[in-house]
Design a protein around this motif. Structure first.
Motif, PDB file in Angstrom:
ATOM      1  N   ASN A  71       6.866  41.924 -60.775  1.00  0.00           N
ATOM      2  CA  ASN A  71       6.074  43.081 -61.200  1.00  0.00           C
ATOM      3  C   ASN A  71       6.657  43.844 -62.378  1.00  0.00           C
ATOM      4  O   ASN A  71       5.940  44.611 -63.034  1.00  0.00           O
ATOM      5  N   ILE A  72       7.937  43.667 -62.646  1.00  0.00           N
ATOM      6  CA  ILE A  72       8.576  44.265 -63.821  1.00  0.00           C
ATOM      7  C   ILE A  72       9.367  43.146 -64.501  1.00  0.00           C
ATOM      8  O   ILE A  72      10.596  43.125 -64.474  1.00  0.00           O
ATOM      9  N   PRO A  73       8.683  42.180 -65.068  1.00  0.00           N
ATOM     10  CA  PRO A  73       9.356  40.990 -65.587  1.00  0.00           C
ATOM     11  C   PRO A  73      10.287  41.235 -66.773  1.00  0.00           C
ATOM     12  O   PRO A  73      11.218  40.457 -66.996  1.00  0.00           O
ATOM     13  N   ALA A  77      12.798  46.755 -69.484  1.00  0.00           N
ATOM     14  CA  ALA A  77      11.744  47.723 -69.199  1.00  0.00           C
ATOM     15  C   ALA A  77      12.314  49.133 -69.095  1.00  0.00           C
ATOM     16  O   ALA A  77      13.441  49.338 -68.632  1.00  0.00           O
ATOM     17  N   THR A  78      11.512  50.098 -69.541  1.00  0.00           N
ATOM     18  CA  THR A  78      11.898  51.506 -69.444  1.00  0.00           C
ATOM     19  C   THR A  78      10.847  52.250 -68.624  1.00  0.00           C
ATOM     20  O   THR A  78       9.816  51.707 -68.275  1.00  0.00           O
ATOM     21  N   GLY A  79      11.114  53.511 -68.321  1.00  0.00           N
ATOM     22  CA  GLY A  79      10.163  54.321 -67.569  1.00  0.00           C
ATOM     23  C   GLY A  79      10.762  54.842 -66.280  1.00  0.00           C
ATOM     24  O   GLY A  79      11.961  54.716 -66.027  1.00  0.00           O
ATOM     25  N   LYS A 116      18.598  49.393 -59.969  1.00  0.00           N
ATOM     26  CA  LYS A 116      19.160  49.855 -61.241  1.00  0.00           C
ATOM     27  C   LYS A 116      19.886  48.732 -61.977  1.00  0.00           C
ATOM     28  O   LYS A 116      19.864  48.657 -63.215  1.00  0.00           O
ATOM     29  N   LYS A 117      20.516  47.846 -61.230  1.00  0.00           N
ATOM     30  CA  LYS A 117      21.204  46.714 -61.858  1.00  0.00           C
ATOM     31  C   LYS A 117      20.207  45.758 -62.495  1.00  0.00           C
ATOM     32  O   LYS A 117      20.461  45.206 -63.577  1.00  0.00           O
ATOM     33  N   MET A 118      19.058  45.573 -61.822  1.00  0.00           N
ATOM     34  CA  MET A 118      18.051  44.656 -62.353  1.00  0.00           C
ATOM     35  C   MET A 118      17.321  45.221 -63.560  1.00  0.00           C
ATOM     36  O   MET A 118      17.015  44.496 -64.500  1.00  0.00           O
ATOM     37  N   ARG A 119      17.012  46.513 -63.515  1.00  0.00           N
ATOM     38  CA  ARG A 119      16.286  47.154 -64.616  1.00  0.00           C
ATOM     39  C   ARG A 119      17.031  48.437 -64.998  1.00  0.00           C
ATOM     40  O   ARG A 119      16.601  49.558 -64.713  1.00  0.00           O
ATOM     41  N   PRO A 120      18.176  48.275 -65.666  1.00  0.00           N
ATOM     42  CA  PRO A 120      19.058  49.419 -65.946  1.00  0.00           C
ATOM     43  C   PRO A 120      18.503  50.451 -66.919  1.00  0.00           C
ATOM     44  O   PRO A 120      19.006  51.577 -66.967  1.00  0.00           O
ATOM     45  N   LYS A 121      17.487  50.090 -67.683  1.00  0.00           N
ATOM     46  CA  LYS A 121      16.924  51.041 -68.635  1.00  0.00           C
ATOM     47  C   LYS A 121      15.827  51.900 -68.028  1.00  0.00           C
ATOM     48  O   LYS A 121      15.322  52.826 -68.667  1.00  0.00           O
TER      49      LYS A 121
END
Length: 291
Positions: A71-73, A77-79, A116-121
């Motif tokens: 879902n967040i490939p 990604a940010t947000g 957070k580790k997967m999508r740190p931004k």
């Protein structure tokens, strides 16, 4: 905020209303809501429900990893992302048993660290931490949340749930303000201590807990007043950074056969038109109030 497991996620939409404060509107995939989004040029963030990272009341890391990848490939990604866990693990956070409380705190920390580790931004938080309180805004309630210090320090922002529990005909507007003040000022106090922004989560319907008004739409001018009240609350020189406006309109539509309120709202009407009108009505009133 609980919804059935088939609704895996919600998206938040950004609406700039002032230099320092923002409103995020929860969205589902529907033509009416998408039309509303496109017309108002809003941007998106993300929301993850418990069924996407919990199995048998335990953190299911592989489930969360798979869900985020699907879902967040984009790894860059940010947000904003909010994790929603309201089941037994959430209740154990406030257990009188130190062992149970520490186990649950550890689980929540594992969840958010994985995300957070997967999508740190992206910026991550948990729904309703600190917990919501209406009747007993006292030291006991505060202390039960202060014990979550290790977890709160892991949040990128604080997202308390400030749902509307009573109508104006049931309690005074001043009592509602006391409810807002007590919960939001405590979150701001924690925010100052841990250097976290605060963004309360609100809903444009009365809480289902209310036997008289539960699930009914709050009058749009009243809802706009409530948001304005929240945005004016201060703890020292600190105020909220934004508001997250949650909803479950797609779920409501699916449940219309078992819920009289939803049935009446959608009877002999086009679903997408109803949802488009709901969002436009509230959005216009909020913009009018916040000018």
């Amino acid at each position: 905020m609980k919804i059935i497991s088939t609704c895996l996620s919600a998206v938040f939409l950004f609406i700039q209303v002032s230099v320092s404060q923002q409103i995020y509107v929860a969205s589902a995939k529907s033509k009416g809501i998408e039309q509303f989004l496109n017309e108002n040029r809003v941007s998106t963030a993300f929301f993850v429900y418990e069924n996407s990272f919990v199995t048998a009341n335990k953190f299911d890391k592989s489930k969360l990893v798979d869900f985020i990848n699907q879902n967040i490939p984009n790894p860059n990604a940010t947000g904003i992302a909010v994790l929603d866990c309201e089941g037994p693990a959430y209740k154990k956070l406030f257990s009188s048993s130190l062992k149970l409380r520490e186990e649950s705190i550890s689980m929540f920390i594992d969840v958010i660290k994985t995300a957070k580790k997967m999508r740190p931004k992206m910026r991550w938080s948990f729904y309703s931490i600190p917990s919501r309180e209406f009747y007993n805004l006292d030291s006991s309630w505060k202390n039960s949340n202060i014990k979550l210090a290790k977890l709160i320090s892991e949040l990128d922002f604080i997202a308390p749930s400030i749902y509307i529990l009573f109508g104006d005909s049931e309690i005074s507007r001043e009592r509602t303000k006391e409810y807002f003040d007590g919960n939001i000022k405590f979150s701001l106090e924690l925010g100052r201590k841990y250097s976290k922004e605060v963004m309360p989560i609100v809903w444009h319907r009365y809480h289902p807990w209310n036997k008289k008004f539960g699930d009914q739409l709050i009058p749009a001018p009243v809802f706009a007043d409530y948001i304005s009240m929240m945005q004016n609350i201060k703890y020292g020189n600190r105020g909220i950074s934004g508001i997250i406006w949650w909803h479950s309109e797609e779920y409501n539509y699916r449940m219309r056969s078992t819920n009289r309120i939803y049935s009446d709202e959608y009877r002999n009407k086009d679903k997408d038109e109803v949802q488009y009108e709901i969002f436009n009505t509230y959005y216009k009133e909020i913009k009018r109030k916040l000018r």
